[in-house]
Design an enzyme around this catalytic site. Structure first.
Site: not given
Ligand code: PLP
Length: 428
Positions: A144, A239, A267
């Site tokens: 994701y 990511d 995060k």
């Molecule tokens: C949480 C997450 C996102 C998206 O971040 P948001 O702040 O919720 O938009 C993207 N990549 C990874 C790996 C994530 O865990």
């Protein structure tokens, strides 16, 4: 467990907010029941509006590596709020956060701050396309990267939990620009490069998958992606929205000795406030406006409050021993849960990297999306509720990670394991 106030609020919420929530997994649809409305958090604990107390392993889905309402973060936020919450003009603090990120993660020579992980990934892909002049990207099923259109193809997290592998509203013509490979399967990546020569701008990957539950990278997988992208003139986008500053001071790229072209963060770097970031080699980042032709902007980007919470969090993480402590706590939890599952004779696989872990309800191994999908999500749902009733808050879906924070104590972990043993023995 008394939930009367949460039930009332959830009914009210559903009148005004789709599904009563502002992010789908919070609705508890994957596990059933009513989500507790949370009123307060401190350290490792949260309290709901009915007064129930929980040991929290959701950690706001990852950001709260220091736990809830950490005094340093709260103090810094109070001071920052008093001198103005937003200017839409440069402030010193955003330079400090950018410098700290560049120093911690050497592959990031320049970094742009945004407001969420979604924005970071969306922008990183635009940048990769701008830099390479190519249009297609490769992502992995079960990973994701936020909810930007082209990234909701075979996405994990809520999209997976709710059986929406590809969202409605994404034009086919756009979804076709996203190619999907299998996590931990380099051959599937090589095949896509062979069938689309010269078309692939970037490979985006979670270096430790967290959004299908925790799946560590197989030996050589990430290095292989690095090699394949370099050979074919594509960019590697890591990511690290979850792993950045969690699995090591320099993120997963430090742990696995990688040099990605672009890194996405979120995060933890916001310390519980909305922040994201994307950064990489200077020659790539200089494509971004105002220096280059790739446009990306944000009214609240580099917001003083958000940057303050992020800086306070990252500085606290720089104290000696923090990552050793996170590793020890994660190990203690994984070890205890493994014993609890064994005693209850419930087939399980605990996957863990540092302070992020998932206990899958399957004998495993769980090293791919196919392995993840063998987990018994219904049984997880029963376990989840048994734990919640016993005062332990795990993620309301089998396909998510549990996050240990520096606020957790050995006693918190041992109590959690004790409750897990009880909950598992009652599953039948
Ligand atoms: C949480 C997450 C996102 C998206 O971040 P948001 O702040 O919720 O938009 C993207 N990549 C990874 C790996 C994530 O865990």
């Amino acid at each position: 467990m008394n939930q009367s106030k949460s039930q009332r609020l959830f009914a009210e919420a559903q009148k005004y907010i789709p599904g009563g929530v502002n992010s789908p997994v919070r609705s508890f649809r994957a596990v059933g029941g009513t989500p507790p409305f949370l009123a307060r958090g401190k350290g490792s604990r949260v309290w709901d509006v009915d007064g129930n107390e929980y040991i929290d392993f959701l950690s706001s889905w990852g950001p709260l590596v220091l736990g809830h309402a950490h005094s340093k973060v709260v103090e810094a936020l109070k001071k920052a709020a008093e001198v103005g919450t937003s200017f839409g003009a440069p402030v010193e603090l955003e330079v400090e956060l950018a410098r700290l990120i560049c120093q911690a993660i050497p592959s990031i020579e320049k970094v742009r701050l945004v407001n969420s992980g979604t924005e970071a990934c969306m922008s990183a892909l635009r940048l990769a396309r701008a830099f390479t002049g190519r249009s297609k990207i490769i992502k992995f099923s079960g990973c994701y990267h936020g909810h930007a259109d082209g990234l909701l193809v075979k996405a994990g997290s809520g999209a997976m939990t709710h059986g929406i592998p590809t969202s409605a509203g994404v034009p086919d013509s756009y979804a076709r620009e996203t190619l999907v490979a299998d996590y931990n399967d380099l051959t599937s990546v090589e095949q896509l490069f062979e069938s689309h020569p010269g078309d692939i701008a970037a490979v985006i990957v979670e270096p430790v998958a967290g959004n299908m539950g925790v799946v560590p990278p197989a030996e050589g997988f990430l290095a292989g992606l690095s090699r394949i992208t370099a050979e074919s003139g594509a960019l590697l986008i890591l990511d690290e929205v979850i792993t950045g500053f969690r699995v090591a001071p320099g993120g997963a790229q430090e742990l696995f000795d990688l040099t990605p072209d672009i890194t996405c963060l979120g995060k933890i770097i916001g310390g519980g406030l909305p922040v994201g970031a994307y950064g990489g080699r200077a020659e790539i980042m200089e494509m971004v406006a105002p220096l280059g032709p790739m446009y990306q902007a944000g009214t609240l980007s580099g917001n003083p409050l958000a940057v303050t919470a992020g800086l306070a969090t990252l500085r606290e993480l720089q104290q000696p021993g923090t990552y050793e402590r996170l590793e020890a706590l994660g190990q203690r939890l994984a070890h205890g849960l493994t014993q609890a599952f064994k005693q209850a004779q419930v087939p399980s696989t605990i996957n863990r990297v540092g302070s992020m872990l998932t206990g899958f309800f399957t004998g495993g191994p769980v090293d791919s999306l196919a392995g993840v999908e063998r987990a018994d999500a219904a049984q997880y749902g029963r376990y989840f509720h048994a734990m919640l009733e016993r005062g332990v808050y795990f993620a309301p879906s089998q396909f998510e990670a549990a996050f240990v924070s520096l606020a957790h104590t050995d006693e918190d972990i041992d109590r959690t394991v004790e409750k897990a043993a009880e909950a598992l023995s009652g599953l039948g």
